[in-house]
Design a protein around this motif. Structure first.
Motif, PDB file in Angstrom:
ATOM      1  N   ARG A  17       0.833  -1.204   0.000  1.00 26.63           N
ATOM      2  CA  ARG A  17       0.000   0.000   0.000  1.00 26.63           C
ATOM      3  C   ARG A  17       0.872   1.260   0.000  1.00 26.63           C
ATOM      4  O   ARG A  17       0.639   2.202  -0.758  1.00 26.63           O
ATOM      5  CB  ARG A  17      -0.914   0.013   1.232  1.00 26.63           C
ATOM      6  N   ARG A  21       0.924   4.059  -2.929  1.00 27.39           N
ATOM      7  CA  ARG A  21       0.528   5.426  -2.592  1.00 27.39           C
ATOM      8  C   ARG A  21       1.664   6.414  -2.854  1.00 27.39           C
ATOM      9  O   ARG A  21       1.422   7.526  -3.337  1.00 27.39           O
ATOM     10  CB  ARG A  21       0.084   5.509  -1.130  1.00 27.39           C
ATOM     11  N   GLU A  80      -7.503  -0.490  -4.024  1.00 29.32           N
ATOM     12  CA  GLU A  80      -7.968   0.522  -3.073  1.00 29.32           C
ATOM     13  C   GLU A  80      -7.195   1.828  -3.252  1.00 29.32           C
ATOM     14  O   GLU A  80      -7.770   2.921  -3.243  1.00 29.32           O
ATOM     15  CB  GLU A  80      -7.819   0.005  -1.646  1.00 29.32           C
ATOM     16  N   GLU A  81      -5.880   1.709  -3.443  1.00 29.21           N
ATOM     17  CA  GLU A  81      -5.062   2.902  -3.637  1.00 29.21           C
ATOM     18  C   GLU A  81      -5.328   3.556  -4.996  1.00 29.21           C
ATOM     19  O   GLU A  81      -5.339   4.779  -5.112  1.00 29.21           O
ATOM     20  CB  GLU A  81      -3.584   2.551  -3.496  1.00 29.21           C
ATOM     21  N   ARG A  84      -8.461   5.557  -4.701  1.00 26.05           N
ATOM     22  CA  ARG A  84      -8.251   6.836  -4.010  1.00 26.05           C
ATOM     23  C   ARG A  84      -7.788   7.920  -4.972  1.00 26.05           C
ATOM     24  O   ARG A  84      -8.051   9.103  -4.757  1.00 26.05           O
ATOM     25  CB  ARG A  84      -7.196   6.673  -2.907  1.00 26.05           C
ATOM     26  N   SER A 231     -13.020  -3.116  -3.623  1.00 23.19           N
ATOM     27  CA  SER A 231     -11.909  -2.441  -2.935  1.00 23.19           C
ATOM     28  C   SER A 231     -11.607  -1.096  -3.570  1.00 23.19           C
ATOM     29  O   SER A 231     -11.281  -0.124  -2.876  1.00 23.19           O
ATOM     30  CB  SER A 231     -10.664  -3.340  -2.962  1.00 23.19           C
ATOM     31  N   GLU A 232     -11.703  -1.020  -4.900  1.00 20.10           N
ATOM     32  CA  GLU A 232     -11.541   0.281  -5.560  1.00 20.10           C
ATOM     33  C   GLU A 232     -12.625   1.241  -5.090  1.00 20.10           C
ATOM     34  O   GLU A 232     -12.363   2.426  -4.855  1.00 20.10           O
ATOM     35  CB  GLU A 232     -11.597   0.116  -7.075  1.00 20.10           C
ATOM     36  N   GLY A 235     -11.716   2.564  -1.699  1.00 22.97           N
ATOM     37  CA  GLY A 235     -10.681   3.589  -1.779  1.00 22.97           C
ATOM     38  C   GLY A 235     -11.235   4.922  -2.233  1.00 22.97           C
ATOM     39  O   GLY A 235     -10.877   5.991  -1.702  1.00 22.97           O
ATOM     40  N   GLN A 238     -13.297   6.413   0.611  1.00 24.18           N
ATOM     41  CA  GLN A 238     -12.450   6.916   1.690  1.00 24.18           C
ATOM     42  C   GLN A 238     -11.846   8.263   1.336  1.00 24.18           C
ATOM     43  O   GLN A 238     -11.773   9.160   2.180  1.00 24.18           O
ATOM     44  CB  GLN A 238     -11.334   5.909   1.983  1.00 24.18           C
ATOM     45  N   TRP A 239     -11.426   8.436   0.078  1.00 26.26           N
ATOM     46  CA  TRP A 239     -10.891   9.737  -0.343  1.00 26.26           C
ATOM     47  C   TRP A 239     -11.965  10.813  -0.196  1.00 26.26           C
ATOM     48  O   TRP A 239     -11.690  11.914   0.301  1.00 26.26           O
ATOM     49  CB  TRP A 239     -10.416   9.679  -1.790  1.00 26.26           C
ATOM     50  N   ARG A 279     -15.615  -1.356   3.833  1.00 25.72           N
ATOM     51  CA  ARG A 279     -14.249  -1.866   3.869  1.00 25.72           C
ATOM     52  C   ARG A 279     -14.222  -3.336   4.323  1.00 25.72           C
ATOM     53  O   ARG A 279     -13.518  -4.168   3.755  1.00 25.72           O
ATOM     54  CB  ARG A 279     -13.402  -1.013   4.808  1.00 25.72           C
TER      55      ARG A 279
END
Length: 365
Positions: A17, A21, A80-81, A84, A231-232, A235, A238-239, A279
């Protein structure tokens, strides 16, 4: 539900991660995505960096095929990243879906090529769901394909297309070089994952698999795509939550910080609990996919039913709670709303997955 699965991230996953990132912060920002709507498709070498520097293109390709031999858990962290950052890279379409198909049919040559950075795409509509209708593409007696597939994600970046074909003996899978087909870009709601129409009339290729092997390869890849797309979506959500929290802590109105108003506190608290629930749902889908758990089909559909809508909600709240500034073209909030809405249709809508889920959990019609 399998209660024995550990949903906590390992040290390796956290290191992965951090690496993704860091690279994204160095080479991409959501603000750059705005330029794609004005025709600027430069991405600062983002995909070569992800696939080459970090070796992520072959994450789900077994070591015996020339890949890294990772699992869906690690791929979920990457997605996920990428979510974001609304990154315009073909990771989901190539390194997850196309790679899964090639590994399933045992094609070491093309799977290894993906691990080395060659871009492939499964030629189905972005909205295609597991167990969907037959492919509109057919094959003639001379081995030439005929038909058009609309709304294919990843086709613009692809160097080779993995094409489901409806043949006389059932479903087949063909590998077709990009220069043998006509790919027409489509103005898409989400220009960071633009779709295209692919005309395969007269194209030749190489037969990869047929019959049940081909059907299962495509369905399993679309199911994995749905599971990891969650998961995407997490992310992305969450952003939206993070940037909105930062904004309401500093924006002042009526002589006070707007984050101090009770109504906004309630909305953000509710959104926080929903994002955290998403999540856990997405993590369970990735964990079951990673070990081939019997519950993976249920987990994938549950993840899309829940996470797709939460991503849209988070993006909508981001726009609304930023007020007028979020309505401007320059602010990246609209990128996240567009990606969230497009993802809501990808690999089956939440409604499609509710229908798919019913027989899986013995729910009567």
């Amino acid at each position: 539900m399998n209660d024995d699965l550990d949903l906590l991230h390992t040290d390796v996953e956290e290191s992965l991660r951090d690496a993704v990132r860091t690279l994204m912060a160095r080479r991409w920002s959501p603000e750059r995505g705005v330029a794609r709507y004005d025709g600027d498709t430069t991405d600062e070498g983002l995909w070569p960096a992800l696939s080459g520097e970090l070796g992520l293109a072959g994450l789900l390709v077994p070591e015996g095929f020339g890949g890294a031999g990772g699992t869906a858990r690690e791929a979920a962290v990457v997605l996920e990243e990428l979510g974001r950052a609304v990154a315009p890279v073909p990771y989901l379409t190539c390194a997850v879906v196309a790679a899964s198909v090639l590994v399933s049919v045992g094609d070491k040559e093309l799977a290894g090529a993906i691990a080395d950075g060659r871009v492939a795409a499964l030629t189905v509509p972005l909205s295609a769901k597991p167990g969907g209708p037959p492919s509109p593409v057919t094959v003639a007696g001379d081995g030439r394909l005929n038909g058009e597939v609309r709304g294919v994600a990843g086709a613009l970046d692809a160097e080779v297309l993995i094409v489901p074909v409806t043949g006389a003996a059932g479903t087949q899978l063909w590998a077709v070089e990009r220069n043998a087909v006509r790919v027409t870009p489509v103005t898409s709601l989400d220009m960071t994952r633009q779709v295209a129409d692919v005309d395969l009339t007269g194209a030749g290729g190489r037969l990869l698999a047929e019959g049940d092997t081909a059907v299962h390869a495509v369905d399993d890849a679309l199911e994995l795509g749905a599971a990891l797309l969650a998961s995407e979506q997490v992310g992305l959500a969450q952003w939206c939550l993070d940037i909105t929290l930062d904004y309401v802590k500093t924006r002042r109105q009526f002589g006070r910080v707007v984050g101090g108003f009770q109504a906004l506190k309630h909305r953000l608290a509710d959104l926080y609990t929903q994002v955290e629930t998403a999540r856990a749902v997405a993590r369970y889908a990735a964990a079951t996919a990673a070990v081939g758990d019997p519950d993976r089909a249920v987990a994938a559909s549950v993840a899309q039913v829940y996470c797709a809508d939460i991503a849209v909600l988070a993006a909508e709240e981001c726009v609304q709670l930023h007020g007028g500034i979020a309505m401007t073209w320059e602010h990246p909030a609209h990128l996240y709303l567009k990606r969230a809405k497009a993802n809501q249709l990808a690999f089956g809508t939440p409604g499609d997955h509710l229908i798919r889920l019913a027989p899986l959990i013995d729910l009567p019609a």
